[in-house]
Scaffold this active site. Structure first.
Site, PDB file in Angstrom:
ATOM      1  N   SER A  91       0.811  -1.206   0.080  1.00 21.51           N
ATOM      2  CA  SER A  91       0.032   0.090  -0.152  1.00 21.51           C
ATOM      3  C   SER A  91       0.785   1.193  -0.043  1.00 21.51           C
ATOM      4  O   SER A  91       1.940   1.149  -0.033  1.00 21.51           O
ATOM      5  CB  SER A  91      -0.872   0.056   1.148  1.00 21.51           C
ATOM      6  OG  SER A  91      -0.004  -0.047   2.336  1.00 21.51           O
ATOM      7  N   LEU A  92       0.439   2.454  -0.041  1.00 23.72           N
ATOM      8  CA  LEU A  92       1.147   3.634  -0.013  1.00 23.72           C
ATOM      9  C   LEU A  92       0.816   4.507   1.127  1.00 23.72           C
ATOM     10  O   LEU A  92      -0.038   4.456   1.970  1.00 23.72           O
ATOM     11  CB  LEU A  92       0.532   4.601  -1.360  1.00 23.72           C
ATOM     12  CG  LEU A  92       0.895   3.734  -2.562  1.00 23.72           C
ATOM     13  CD1 LEU A  92       0.016   4.584  -3.759  1.00 23.72           C
ATOM     14  CD2 LEU A  92       2.195   3.796  -2.675  1.00 23.72           C
ATOM     15  N   LYS A 127      -4.341   8.819  -8.616  1.00 19.72           N
ATOM     16  CA  LYS A 127      -4.561   7.732  -7.808  1.00 19.72           C
ATOM     17  C   LYS A 127      -6.237   7.292  -7.939  1.00 19.72           C
ATOM     18  O   LYS A 127      -7.207   7.966  -7.487  1.00 19.72           O
ATOM     19  CB  LYS A 127      -4.443   7.727  -6.298  1.00 19.72           C
ATOM     20  CG  LYS A 127      -4.418   6.958  -5.469  1.00 19.72           C
ATOM     21  CD  LYS A 127      -3.913   6.937  -4.084  1.00 19.72           C
ATOM     22  CE  LYS A 127      -3.774   5.868  -3.048  1.00 19.72           C
ATOM     23  NZ  LYS A 127      -5.130   5.186  -2.848  1.00 19.72           N
ATOM     24  N   ARG A 148      -5.582  -8.210  -4.636  1.00 16.26           N
ATOM     25  CA  ARG A 148      -4.257  -7.688  -3.674  1.00 16.26           C
ATOM     26  C   ARG A 148      -4.410  -8.835  -2.372  1.00 16.26           C
ATOM     27  O   ARG A 148      -3.564  -9.083  -1.834  1.00 16.26           O
ATOM     28  CB  ARG A 148      -4.338  -6.233  -3.420  1.00 16.26           C
ATOM     29  CG  ARG A 148      -3.481  -6.006  -2.319  1.00 16.26           C
ATOM     30  CD  ARG A 148      -3.274  -4.582  -2.059  1.00 16.26           C
ATOM     31  NE  ARG A 148      -3.383  -4.204  -0.719  1.00 16.26           N
ATOM     32  CZ  ARG A 148      -3.300  -3.097  -0.191  1.00 16.26           C
ATOM     33  NH1 ARG A 148      -2.860  -2.197  -1.229  1.00 16.26           N
ATOM     34  NH2 ARG A 148      -3.293  -3.113   0.943  1.00 16.26           N
ATOM     35  N   LYS A 300       5.846   8.691  -7.756  1.00 17.64           N
ATOM     36  CA  LYS A 300       6.847   7.724  -7.601  1.00 17.64           C
ATOM     37  C   LYS A 300       8.297   8.211  -8.250  1.00 17.64           C
ATOM     38  O   LYS A 300       8.405   9.107  -9.182  1.00 17.64           O
ATOM     39  CB  LYS A 300       6.487   6.638  -8.718  1.00 17.64           C
ATOM     40  CG  LYS A 300       5.190   5.999  -8.192  1.00 17.64           C
ATOM     41  CD  LYS A 300       4.710   4.965  -9.130  1.00 17.64           C
ATOM     42  CE  LYS A 300       3.240   4.368  -8.861  1.00 17.64           C
ATOM     43  NZ  LYS A 300       2.654   3.483  -9.657  1.00 17.64           N
TER      44      LYS A 300
END
Ligand code: IVH
Length: 693
Positions: A91-92, A127, A148, A300
């Site tokens: 995840s972020l 996103k 996921r 990123k």
């Protein structure tokens, strides 16, 4: 034709009977599904499957590889197979301001030993609010895909993913021998609205938002349903790969595009922080005009060699961050406050609003949380209120515009009677929730319980949506959950209802028949006991393993201080408050009658033993005293991984007690009760897994 009762069958007769049933059911399946020309009634078909299940329950060793219970029932009940990701899906971390974003870049530079002004190129990607999936390609061929899940392993949904036009079955041009490609499955806002309209017209459940719609459409056991849903896909990341395919992220996106994937056209290379900040502003401004929901921008580090050096902390990469948009707000008028009655009798206030657009979504209702919250806001009918919507949470009212308050408004008073049945609604001291005291005699509670019973994580019966439940309840077709399994007997009556017809009635019967077999954890969850959500239902199923064992133990656990109650209390993750709810549920006569009625209709599958080849599988273990080689939480987690039930206290049912230094009374009690006492060294040997220890 007279049949021998299942209890009277010899083993040889049972085997012959199972073979006959497998062939006969397969024949009728083909007649129904492939030729659309059923030869027997659904009731007769149900009876065949039930007989098959009953014989299998008596002779588990005789279950055939081609058993009907494995064909439809098992696949449906067990859901999807698990698939381990080659590289975990992460995840972020989130940031919400320029300051936090700058701090992210500073951390990256510090980690890499770069000066504060060294250039650091980024790629910005909107996103998307969907669900991430991983696609495996071998020799350019799409071979498997998974959700996921928990990041390490997800659900294998290959057949469903194959139905998406946006997912190439074969990569165009040269590709590595093996590669995992990751991205987001999502639904556009327009597709979402159209799907919900169609669902409503068909009397099916509606989805709360595009993201749930995408997830629900992908996680269908029947790929034909997924195929009928408008799903989109953008690729944006890589998992395991047999060779390097690019040295910059932006070049990787170009490769994805060349292979045939859609890549978000807004994705952009950004030279520095100023560029990124401008991009953030531009995307925030563009947001509501986009075809799909986005909730921020993912940044990123462009250089893949730097990404590799940066690696991960916990579950998130050091080389990427999600800069979220602030929650969207809007002002509107509070037209009414309605009270909803939930399945446990909780009275929840819901704001009815003059419809208002918040970030591209038309909002008509919002949460007011509870009595105290309304009091704190002093929200009155007629007030202008500030509405906030963040991500996929229900919109909330966060404030009142007092300057605009009309004259002669009154403070809103929370009702002390249930609006559905008129019974008293009480709020126990110290609690925030007021509840209707009527239990299942309150129609609102009964309907909500039924809805919960057929919800996706529970029985998930296709064609039995919220609306249908309400209608069937009203006309007396349904009172309690067991009635659902008697619906096929009323197929004619259902077919004659408005909006139904023979085909849909027959489909409903078939969908119900499919669910007569249910894993224990889903069954426990479906009962809708307070505080028993998905996670606790799984814990209970895993601990007690069979329905009868669980039921008997719960009955015994009604007595506070009983051995069974202590054992229940001490299941890791359960605790006294949950145990109390269970005891209460099992005290109520009506619940016991429901359980008995359901048990008569269903085959409740035992929970599968975890890691069945481990000596700890299915055993109960207690740790006491200080361990030296690993921490207590580590030891417990390891034991649970190996299929053991970890308890806090020693009882007659304890198999092993691991005794560390300074172990107290538990070690003594273990010896008295005949549990096997292990030293830390013996435990380590048993826990094995040299890689871990
Ligand atoms: S990269 C380690 N890129 O956000 C890399 N994720 O909060 C992690 N998401 O699970 C994923 N758009 O579902 C990445 N352009 C994007 C994304 C994106 C949406 C989602 C994804 C992920 C979640 C993490």
């Amino acid at each position: 034709m007279s049949e021998t009762a299942v209890e009277a069958l010899s083993k040889a007769e049972a085997a012959a009977e199972l073979a006959r049933l497998a062939a006969e059911i397969a024949h009728h399946d083909r007649a129904y599904h492939e030729r659309d020309a059923p030869e027997i009634t659904d009731a007769a078909y149900d009876a065949l499957r039930r007989r098959n299940a009953a014989i299998e329950a008596r002779f588990p060793a005789l279950v055939r590889p081609d058993s009907p219970s494995r064909q439809v029932g098992a696949a449906a009940a067990a859901g999807f197979a698990k698939r381990r990701h080659g590289v975990p899906m992460l995840s972020l971390d989130n940031v919400f301001s320029v300051g936090e974003f700058t701090e992210f870049l500073a951390r990256v530079r510090r980690f890499l030993g770069l000066s504060a002004t060294a250039p650091l190129a980024l790629v910005g990607e909107p996103k998307i609010d969907g669900l991430s999936i991983s696609l495996t390609y071998r020799e350019g061929e799409f071979v498997a895909g998974a959700t996921r899940g928990d990041g390490l392993e997800g659900e294998e949904v290959t057949a469903n993913l194959r139905t998406l036009a946006a997912i190439p079955k074969r990569l165009r041009g040269p590709a590595p021998a093996s590669i995992e490609i990751r991205g987001e499955v999502f639904m556009t806002k327009a597709d979402f609205l159209a799907l919900n309209a169609a669902q409503e017209a068909a009397g099916e459940r509606q989805f709360a938002n595009p993201r749930n719609a995408a997830a629900g459409s992908l996680r269908q056991l029947d790929p034909a349903i997924t195929a009928s849903r408008p799903l989109s896909f953008f690729a944006y990341a890589m998992g395991e790969a047999s060779e390097r395919v690019a040295s910059r992220h932006l070049d990787y996106l170009a490769r994805l595009s060349a292979w045939g994937f859609a890549v978000d056209p807004h994705s952009r290379r950004l030279a520095d922080e100023a560029d990124a900040t401008a991009f953030q502003g531009a995307m925030a401004a563009a947001r509501s005009a986009l075809a799909h929901d986005i909730d921020g921008v993912v940044y990123k580090i462009d250089d893949l060699a730097l990404q590799e050096r940066l690696g991960f902390v916990g579950r998130a990469p050091r080389w990427a961050v999600a800069w979220k948009f602030p929650a969207e707000r809007a002002e509107t008028v509070l037209e009414d406050i309605r009270i909803q009655v939930g399945r446990t009798g909780a009275l929840t206030p819901v704001a009815v609003l003059a419809p208002v657009n918040v970030g591209g979504v038309l909002v008509r209702h919002a949460s007011l949380h509870n009595e105290d919250e309304i009091g704190r806001l002093d929200a009155r009918i007629g007030d202008h209120v500030i509405l906030q919507r963040a991500g996929d949470v229900i919109p909330q009212i966060v404030g009142v515009v007092l300057e605009k308050r009309p004259e002669r408004t009154e403070r809103w008073r929370f009702p002390d009677h249930c609006p559905a049945c008129g019974s008293q609604a009480l709020r126990p001291p110290g609690e925030v929730v007021r509840r209707c005291t009527a239990g299942l005699t309150c129609p609102a509670q009964a309907v909500e319980r039924l809805r919960h019973f057929v919800s996706r994580v529970a029985f998930d019966i296709e064609g039995l949506g919220e609306k249908t439940i309400g209608e069937f309840f009203e006309s007396g077709l349904l009172r309690g959950p067991a009635d659902i399994f008697r619906l096929p007997a009323h197929e004619g009556e259902i077919a004659a209802r408005e909006g139904w017809g023979e085909v849909s009635a027959r489909k409903l019967s078939a969908a119900i028949a499919k669910r007569r077999r249910i894993p224990l954890d889903r069954f426990i969850y479906a009962l809708g006991i307070r505080r028993i959500g998905e996670a606790n239902a799984k814990l209970l199923a895993r601990h007690y393993q069979s329905f009868t064992h669980w039921r008997d133990e719960m009955l015994a656990a009604r007595a506070p201080g009983s051995e069974a109650r202590i054992a229940l209390d001490s299941i890791l993750g359960i605790g006294p408050a949950v145990a109390e709810e269970l005891a209460e549920f099992f005290t109520e006569e009506r619940n016991l009658a429901t359980l008995a009625a359901l048990a008569a209709e269903l085959v409740i599958e035992d929970a599968p033993p975890v890691a069945s080849d481990s000596p700890l599988a299915g055993k109960s273990i207690v740790f006491t005293g200080a361990l030296e080689q690993m921490t207590r939480p580590e030891a417990k987690a390891r034991a649970a991984e190996l299929g053991a039930r970890v308890s806090e206290s020693v009882s007659k049912k304890t198999d092993f007690v691991v005794v560390g230094a300074d172990a107290g009374s538990k070690a003594k009690r273990a010896a008295e009760l005949g549990a096997r006492v292990l030293s830390e060294t013996e435990w380590l040997a048993l826990a094995g897994g040299g890689d871990i220890l």
